[in-house]
Structure formats: C-alpha cells, structure tokens
Design a protein around this motif. Structure first.
Motif, mmCIF file in Angstrom:
data_model
loop_
_atom_site.group_PDB
_atom_site.id
_atom_site.type_symbol
_atom_site.label_atom_id
_atom_site.label_comp_id
_atom_site.label_asym_id
_atom_site.label_seq_id
_atom_site.Cartn_x
_atom_site.Cartn_y
_atom_site.Cartn_z
ATOM 1 N N ARG A 111 -40.590 11.696 -21.979
ATOM 2 C CA ARG A 111 -41.928 11.864 -22.525
ATOM 3 C C ARG A 111 -41.841 12.594 -23.860
ATOM 4 N NH1 ARG A 111 -44.681 15.170 -20.184
ATOM 5 N NH2 ARG A 111 -46.768 14.267 -20.206
ATOM 6 N N TYR A 112 -42.692 12.229 -24.785
ATOM 7 C CA TYR A 112 -42.646 12.815 -26.120
ATOM 8 C C TYR A 112 -43.994 12.632 -26.798
ATOM 9 C CZ TYR A 112 -42.094 7.898 -27.410
ATOM 10 O OH TYR A 112 -42.283 6.544 -27.544
ATOM 11 N N TRP A 113 -44.203 13.367 -27.883
ATOM 12 C CA TRP A 113 -45.351 13.175 -28.760
ATOM 13 C C TRP A 113 -44.874 12.534 -30.051
ATOM 14 C CZ3 TRP A 113 -49.743 13.672 -26.383
ATOM 15 C CH2 TRP A 113 -49.944 14.645 -25.414
ATOM 16 N N LEU A 114 -45.638 11.599 -30.556
ATOM 17 C CA LEU A 114 -45.346 10.986 -31.856
ATOM 18 C C LEU A 114 -46.520 11.274 -32.782
ATOM 19 C CD1 LEU A 114 -43.684 9.182 -33.747
ATOM 20 C CD2 LEU A 114 -44.798 7.201 -32.731
ATOM 21 N N LEU A 115 -46.252 12.049 -33.824
ATOM 22 C CA LEU A 115 -47.277 12.432 -34.784
ATOM 23 C C LEU A 115 -47.129 11.563 -36.023
ATOM 24 C CD1 LEU A 115 -49.518 14.576 -35.438
ATOM 25 C CD2 LEU A 115 -47.706 15.875 -36.593
ATOM 26 N N GLN A 167 -44.218 7.728 -23.275
ATOM 27 C CA GLN A 167 -43.490 7.860 -22.009
ATOM 28 C C GLN A 167 -42.673 6.597 -21.814
ATOM 29 O OE1 GLN A 167 -45.781 8.954 -18.584
ATOM 30 N NE2 GLN A 167 -43.979 9.329 -17.352
ATOM 31 N N GLY A 168 -41.354 6.740 -21.934
ATOM 32 C CA GLY A 168 -40.500 5.562 -21.872
ATOM 33 C C GLY A 168 -40.818 4.613 -23.007
ATOM 34 N N GLU A 169 -41.142 3.377 -22.656
ATOM 35 C CA GLU A 169 -41.469 2.362 -23.654
ATOM 36 C C GLU A 169 -42.972 2.178 -23.830
ATOM 37 O OE1 GLU A 169 -39.328 0.344 -25.666
ATOM 38 O OE2 GLU A 169 -38.072 2.041 -25.128
ATOM 39 N N GLU A 170 -43.763 3.118 -23.323
ATOM 40 C CA GLU A 170 -45.209 3.018 -23.432
ATOM 41 C C GLU A 170 -45.734 4.098 -24.380
ATOM 42 O OE1 GLU A 170 -46.950 3.102 -19.567
ATOM 43 O OE2 GLU A 170 -45.902 1.299 -18.875
ATOM 44 N N LEU A 171 -46.729 3.719 -25.184
ATOM 45 C CA LEU A 171 -47.292 4.620 -26.176
ATOM 46 C C LEU A 171 -48.813 4.459 -26.159
ATOM 47 C CD1 LEU A 171 -45.989 6.559 -28.277
ATOM 48 C CD2 LEU A 171 -46.336 4.770 -29.978
ATOM 49 N N ALA A 172 -49.522 5.589 -26.037
ATOM 50 C CA ALA A 172 -50.983 5.561 -26.015
ATOM 51 C C ALA A 172 -51.509 6.647 -26.942
ATOM 52 C CB ALA A 172 -51.504 5.780 -24.595
ATOM 53 N N GLU A 173 -52.553 6.326 -27.701
ATOM 54 C CA GLU A 173 -53.087 7.305 -28.632
ATOM 55 C C GLU A 173 -53.787 8.442 -27.885
ATOM 56 O OE1 GLU A 173 -55.784 7.738 -32.696
ATOM 57 O OE2 GLU A 173 -55.607 5.782 -31.712
ATOM 58 N N HIS A 174 -53.525 9.658 -28.336
ATOM 59 C CA HIS A 174 -54.154 10.855 -27.789
ATOM 60 C C HIS A 174 -55.399 11.143 -28.624
ATOM 61 C CE1 HIS A 174 -54.143 14.795 -25.725
ATOM 62 N NE2 HIS A 174 -54.571 15.279 -26.881
ATOM 63 N N ILE A 225 -41.855 13.876 -32.327
ATOM 64 C CA ILE A 225 -41.309 13.044 -33.399
ATOM 65 C C ILE A 225 -42.371 12.944 -34.479
ATOM 66 C CG2 ILE A 225 -40.326 10.807 -34.011
ATOM 67 C CD1 ILE A 225 -38.669 12.364 -31.984
ATOM 68 N N VAL A 226 -41.995 13.249 -35.724
ATOM 69 C CA VAL A 226 -42.951 13.242 -36.823
ATOM 70 C C VAL A 226 -42.668 12.045 -37.722
ATOM 71 C CG1 VAL A 226 -43.867 14.502 -38.802
ATOM 72 C CG2 VAL A 226 -43.166 15.746 -36.748
ATOM 73 N N ALA A 227 -43.677 11.205 -37.931
ATOM 74 C CA ALA A 227 -43.564 10.024 -38.794
ATOM 75 C C ALA A 227 -44.442 10.214 -40.020
ATOM 76 C CB ALA A 227 -43.983 8.767 -38.036
ATOM 77 N N ALA A 233 -49.184 -0.758 -35.115
ATOM 78 C CA ALA A 233 -49.355 -1.012 -33.683
ATOM 79 C C ALA A 233 -48.401 -0.134 -32.883
ATOM 80 C CB ALA A 233 -49.094 -2.487 -33.383
ATOM 81 N N PRO A 234 -48.744 0.178 -31.617
ATOM 82 C CA PRO A 234 -47.845 0.988 -30.789
ATOM 83 C C PRO A 234 -46.433 0.419 -30.697
ATOM 84 C CG PRO A 234 -49.980 0.817 -29.732
ATOM 85 C CD PRO A 234 -50.025 -0.095 -30.933
ATOM 86 N N SER A 235 -46.304 -0.898 -30.589
ATOM 87 C CA SER A 235 -44.966 -1.499 -30.499
ATOM 88 C C SER A 235 -44.143 -1.225 -31.749
ATOM 89 C CB SER A 235 -45.089 -3.010 -30.268
ATOM 90 O OG SER A 235 -45.832 -3.615 -31.321
ATOM 91 N N THR A 236 -44.803 -1.238 -32.914
ATOM 92 C CA THR A 236 -44.110 -0.936 -34.170
ATOM 93 C C THR A 236 -43.674 0.522 -34.213
ATOM 94 O OG1 THR A 236 -45.416 -2.601 -35.336
ATOM 95 C CG2 THR A 236 -44.341 -0.922 -36.689
ATOM 96 N N LEU A 237 -44.529 1.419 -33.744
ATOM 97 C CA LEU A 237 -44.205 2.838 -33.732
ATOM 98 C C LEU A 237 -43.047 3.136 -32.779
ATOM 99 C CD1 LEU A 237 -47.824 4.268 -33.714
ATOM 100 C CD2 LEU A 237 -46.143 4.577 -35.531
ATOM 101 N N ILE A 238 -43.059 2.505 -31.607
ATOM 102 C CA ILE A 238 -41.975 2.716 -30.640
ATOM 103 C C ILE A 238 -40.644 2.272 -31.235
ATOM 104 C CG2 ILE A 238 -41.035 1.926 -28.436
ATOM 105 C CD1 ILE A 238 -43.893 1.832 -27.372
ATOM 106 N N GLU A 239 -40.645 1.099 -31.860
ATOM 107 C CA GLU A 239 -39.412 0.581 -32.459
ATOM 108 C C GLU A 239 -38.910 1.509 -33.549
ATOM 109 O OE1 GLU A 239 -36.262 -1.928 -32.575
ATOM 110 O OE2 GLU A 239 -37.976 -2.063 -31.194
ATOM 111 N N ALA A 240 -39.820 2.041 -34.366
ATOM 112 C CA ALA A 240 -39.415 2.927 -35.459
ATOM 113 C C ALA A 240 -38.889 4.258 -34.939
ATOM 114 C CB ALA A 240 -40.600 3.155 -36.395
ATOM 115 N N ALA A 241 -39.470 4.743 -33.838
ATOM 116 C CA ALA A 241 -39.089 6.053 -33.313
ATOM 117 C C ALA A 241 -37.860 6.016 -32.420
ATOM 118 C CB ALA A 241 -40.261 6.644 -32.531
#
Length: 365
Positions: free
Chosen positions: A126-130, A143-150, A206-208, A239-247
C-alpha cells in the motif's frame, strides 16, 4: 480502506452484528451468477436473524435493511475477487470489495468478521501517490495494482490564483520571489493536507511532478516527509493505469531497499535475543502480546492443528484432518493477533525469509 477504518471495524458491536462474505467474479460469464448468490446469502441472513430467539423482530428487520443498503452500494458488474458486507442493529452498514477470494458465509456475532479484510489489507503493498500540478494536485491511494483517488482531507487541491494574493506583500518582493510565492503557498497547503492523511494512515509516499514542483514540495516538507520514490514529469489528468505504470519502478526500488532494511532489523534483534523465527514459536509469542514487528513472506499460508495449546503446521488440505482442532490459515490468525496487540506487520517477497522459516518476529522483550 485505511488503518483507522480497519481498527474501528474490529471493535465489538451490539448483537447481532452480521457479516456476509461472498466470492465474486471480475468478468462474464462468471459474474452473471453473483447477484443470485448474493440474494441467497441475504435471504439466509434474514432467516437466521428471524429464527434467533435473542433477536426481536424489529431488530432483525433493521439489520436486514442495513445489509440491503450495503449491498446496493456495490456494482457486481465491476466486482473484484471478494465481497464483504457488514451491518449492525443501529443501522451501521459497510460494503467492501477485496482483491482476494473469500469463503462464502454468513456470520452473526458481537462483532464483524474482519479476518479477510485484514488479510487483504496487510498482504497487498500500500502506498500514496501524490501528483503535483499547477492546476490541481491530487492524492491517489494505491494497493497492489489498484489505484483510487483520495478525495478527502482537502484533496484535490487547487492552487489559489496569483491575483488573489495580497498585492502589498507581492510588491515588496523581487520579481522572482513574487512569481514563486503562489507555488510556495500551494506547496505548503499540499504538505499540510498530506500530513493530516499520514497521521491517520502512514504509508510510503511516491511524489510525481516536474522538477520545479518537486523542489517546492521538498522545501515545504523539509525533513518531516521524505518521499519513498519519485516520478518525473507532469501527470495532470493521467488515468490511474498510466500513473501505476509510471510509479512501478519507484515502488520496486523502495520495496527492495525496505526488504534489506527488514533483514538487518531481524539480525539485530537476534543479537539481543528479541527474535523468533518459524511459525510455532512466532505464533506463541504473538498470542502472548510480545510481537513488536512481524515479518511474513507475502505468499505464506499454512493450515495448522492446535495440540496441547500449541500450533503445529500441517501439509495438505485441513479438511482431511477429522476431529482435529484445525486452523485453516494460522498465518492470517497470527497477523490479526499481532495487529490487535498494536504490533507492526511487514510483508516481504517469497523466498526472502528462507533462513527464518518464512515468518519472523521482533519481540518487545
């Protein structure tokens, strides 16, 4: 799901607190049967409540209605691997989809059946992506391969327009300072909001963002928030999929460093006799409340037989052990007990604890 929510769900409730758990399917044709199975489980819950002499008819109806409201919050056309519904007599209700299968069952007790939620919560990284931006800074829960906006705690954050900043203060600054001041103010707002989130649910961050935005963030954060990794570039509207791939590379690098650190911690604990390795010894110490930091291989599951007060791991399916006091997966039981006593739980890659019996513990004393 976050740590504080999970902790709250694990507290006792007035009887009857009802849990409905059901395996689900991610796609057709399997997901076509899910609504039927759910209706059957809700009907079973209704029957059990109305047949329970400890439950009045009015209370049974309240709980059933709460379960139905929880079920209505889930779109089974886009389900994951498991569905968990909770309801209590005061109308409290919750609905969760989790990315691991569950055993189909209805549980009526003085608390919710949170074991599957605990397992899903702890076993997936689990992680936060900013994602920093001039237009809108967003926080994503990973969380794993899933990403949801907070979208709580002040997020997303839209920077204050430059023209709304005090003109008198702006005039007293140099041209460069005046130009940078809105970015510094925005960075301070982001750090303050992120700090509130981390106070409740601390995870690696993770900071983007482009270099300039990351520099303003680092200046505002100081040494208080240290990113676990960085992703260079602008991801506004990604998109979340793009963010996951980048992170992903940053996350993998962080996990590698974290695992090396955990191994060093275990060796240090061994040297001062605050270490345990292997399931039987770890389970005993955790049940005594002595677990400070539990370390488990992510793919480690083990049935066990309880004999003479001790847990003995067994091979094969637990169902073949007739008449024995069998625990289907003692590893998850140990994890949940460690959390109940306020311990930390860390998962590492399979094979990483080969010299520790796949599970190890740093004890409090």
């Amino acid at each position: 799901m976050d740590a504080s929510t999970l902790s709250e769900l694990r507290k006792p409730r007035p009887y009857p607190a009802v849990s409905v758990l059901m395996p689900t399917h991610r796609s057709a044709p399997g997901n076509r049967q899910d609504p039927i199975r759910l209706r059957n489980l809700l009907a079973e819950a209704r029957r059990r409540l109305h047949d329970d002499v400890r439950v009045t008819g009015g209370t049974a109806d309240h709980v059933v209605h709460a379960l139905e409201r929880a079920a209505a919050e889930i779109d089974l056309r886009h389900a994951s691997d498991g569905l968990v519904l909770f309801a209590a007599p005061d109308g409290e209700h919750h609905a969760f989809t989790i990315s691991q299968p569950v055993d189909e069952r209805v549980v009526v007790d003085t608390g919710f059946a949170t074991r599957d939620l605990v397992a899903a919560y702890t076993r997936s990284p689990r992680y936060w992506l900013l994602s920093l931006s001039d237009q809108c800074t967003r926080l994503w829960s990973g969380q794993g391969e899933e990403l949801a906006e907070h979208t709580r705690d002040g997020f997303p954050i839209v920077p204050e327009p430059a023209e709304e900043i005090d003109a008198g203060k702006m005039a007293r600054r140099s041209a460069r300072d005046s130009e940078e001041e809105p970015h510094r103010r925005a960075a301070r707002d982001v750090v303050a909001a992120l700090d509130r989130v981390l106070a409740r649910d601390r995870r690696p961050v993770i900071v983007a963002g482009v270099t300039r935005h990351q520099a303003f963030f680092d200046e505002a954060a100081g040494s208080h928030i240290r990113p676990a990794g960085r992703v260079d570039g602008s991801y506004e509207g990604a998109a979340p999929s793009t963010l996951i791939e980048a992170a992903r590379p940053a996350l993998h690098a962080y996990e590698d460093l974290r695992e090396v650190g955990v191994l060093a911690e275990l060796e240090a604990a061994r040297s001062i006799q605050r270490y345990a390795g292997g399931l039987p010894e770890v389970a005993r110490l955790v049940e005594e409340g002595r677990g400070e930091h539990l370390v488990v291989e992510r793919g480690y599951y083990a049935p066990a037989v309880r004999t003479g007060g001790e847990l003995v791991p067994v091979d094969g399916m637990p169902g073949v052990l007739k008449g024995a006091d069998v625990v289907d997966d003692v590893v998850d039981d140990v994890i949940e007990t460690a959390l109940e006593y306020g311990g930390e739980v860390t998962f590492v890659s399979d094979g990483f604890l080969v010299d520790h019996g796949r599970i190890a513990l740093v004890t409090r004393y």
